[in-house]
Design an enzyme around this catalytic site. Structure first.
Site, PDB file in Angstrom:
ATOM      1  N   ASP A 153      -6.288   1.173   1.279  1.00  0.00           N
ATOM      2  CA  ASP A 153      -6.137   1.309   2.724  1.00  0.00           C
ATOM      3  C   ASP A 153      -7.426   0.837   3.395  1.00  0.00           C
ATOM      4  O   ASP A 153      -8.311   0.266   2.770  1.00  0.00           O
ATOM      5  CB  ASP A 153      -5.785   2.743   3.115  1.00  0.00           C
ATOM      6  CG  ASP A 153      -6.953   3.708   2.926  1.00  0.00           C
ATOM      7  OD1 ASP A 153      -7.981   3.308   2.329  1.00  0.00           O
ATOM      8  OD2 ASP A 153      -6.850   4.858   3.384  1.00  0.00           O
ATOM      9  N   LYS A 169       0.830  -1.207   0.000  1.00  0.00           N
ATOM     10  CA  LYS A 169       0.000   0.000   0.000  1.00  0.00           C
ATOM     11  C   LYS A 169       0.859   1.249   0.000  1.00  0.00           C
ATOM     12  O   LYS A 169       0.627   2.190  -0.781  1.00  0.00           O
ATOM     13  CB  LYS A 169      -0.939   0.000   1.208  1.00  0.00           C
ATOM     14  CG  LYS A 169      -2.027   1.086   1.144  1.00  0.00           C
ATOM     15  CD  LYS A 169      -1.630   2.407   1.778  1.00  0.00           C
ATOM     16  CE  LYS A 169      -1.547   2.311   3.284  1.00  0.00           C
ATOM     17  NZ  LYS A 169      -1.344   3.663   3.900  1.00  0.00           N
TER      18      LYS A 169
END
Length: 206
Positions: free
Chosen positions: A139, A121
């Site tokens: 996220d 991420k």
């Protein structure tokens, strides 16, 4: 309603609400963005933006941060949570940037994810926001909304990311992942959809 129809509604509403969303983390180059994203783990962007100005004055480059002790870095990020772990990872990352990459943040997922404390991420945000590479970093906000809105049934971040990439045009990814985050904070948080969430209303999941 088909997933592609839901995706069209999501894209319409988020694009209307945030036509030109900027990166919510203050930064001025790939290194400061990388640092800010690493600090944002289990911490709000607003809190990160409060501590990074002083940190970036003290350590504006990988070379400067690599020369600091993790205890010194920790003093600057004391309110960000997980401060000892984050401080150690920031210093170790800066040292690797200097020793392995000539003090330059690499522009590939493989090299970024090899840095201490840099997951997929974080690498995705840097690739998208710093280098303009088409990425869809997922996220907690995006993971939650994708499932709430019926865009994915994935139980992992990787599966949700793959599903979203199939639903939305590649040229939208870099903007859309920011729009998702902003919408989740303002209209559709974890505790439940707010009356202002037109997406949930239109999808019939409010």
């Amino acid at each position: 309603m088909l997933r592609v129809e839901k995706a069209a509604i999501v894209l319409e509403e988020l694009s209307r609400a945030y036509p030109e969303p900027g990166c919510p983390l203050n930064h001025h180059d790939p290194f400061t963005l990388l640092v800010a994203v690493m600090l944002s783990a289990q911490c709000t962007d607003a809190r990160v933006n409060k501590v990074t100005p002083a940190l970036f004055r003290a350590a504006p480059t990988p070379q400067a941060m690599a020369a600091m002790s993790w205890q010194e870095v920790r003093e600057y990020i004391a309110t960000c949570g997980l401060t000892e772990t984050k401080a150690k990872r920031l210093v170790a990352t800066a040292q690797q940037l200097v020793s392995l990459h000539g003090g330059v943040v690499p522009a590939t997922f493989e090299e970024l994810e090899a840095l201490p404390g840099v997951g997929h991420k974080t690498a995705g945000v840097v690739m998208a926001q710093a280098f303009g590479y088409a990425a869809f970093p997922v996220d907690t906000h995006i993971f939650r909304l994708a499932r709430r809105w019926g865009l994915s049934r994935g139980k992992t971040v990787e599966k949700v990311e793959a599903d979203l990439k199939k639903l939305f045009p590649k040229e939208c990814w870099n903007t859309l992942h920011v729009q998702f985050v902003l919408w989740g904070r303002e209209h559709c948080p974890a505790r439940g959809c707010r009356p202002t969430c037109r997406v949930c209303s239109r999808l019939g999941v409010a």
